[in-house]
Scaffold this active site. Sequence first.
Site: not given
Length: 276
Positions: A205-207
């Site tokens: 999710p962050k990437v």
Amino acid sequence: MEIHLPAEQFCPDHVFSCGQTFRFHREDGVWRGVAMGSIVEAEQTGTAVRLRAEGGSQTEDAWRRYFDLGSDYAALLPADDPVLWRAIESAPGLRVLNQEPFETLISFIISANNNIPRITRIIEALCREAGRPFAAGGREYWTFPEAEQLAALSEERLRALGAGYRAPYILAASERAAREDIGSFREMPTGEALRRLQEFPGVGPKVAGCIALFALGKRDAFPADVWIRRIIRQLYGFDGRPKQVAVFAAERFGAGAGIAQQYLFHYARRYLQAGT
């Protein structure tokens, strides 16, 4: 190509030091890096900034899109958030770049659980290994490799270039990107683009949020890592998991959530850690 503009519209220190790109470095007061097949220089003298690109074929309009010079961030951000506006006023001239999707995909796969000097070394090694060399200003530079070029490398070679355990993710993501145009995700709603990005090996999710924000023009994408969660807790008193923080950001910052994230990150790093 050369563009002159005031520092309040584009501040190189604010733009290139906030973790959105890894190929720009400050040398003798000038930020220099490779983007879109060109060597790019950004120099601030007093309140004036000069942006210059050499070695490529991009038009001035393309560079203005890359540097996001035509966007009105104030129109995307809530006017009634004094915390956010304190952060905005602390970083005049901060812009969120519109980078090349495949380069951003691989760069942020490399960035996971990593530090900036090592990220930079790995990226430069990949460029020297599989990128296209070009000359500018009497020096040699390398473009970021195309997906097919990285996909042609072996996992062993990627490890030798410093990729370590990320090597199989880089290889598999490159193979998929060679078949699938990540740039087409720009036309999707943000949620769909984030979902599709997370189908790529090594993309969580962050990437995915970073790729959507920095390469696909999704200004409502809000990458929420440990640092951002800590900043939101400290500035807004909201303590939650990444998905909860992303919901909080969407509700509070709306269409400009990702831009707000960049201002808040810059503000926290510059002032909160110094205790001011």
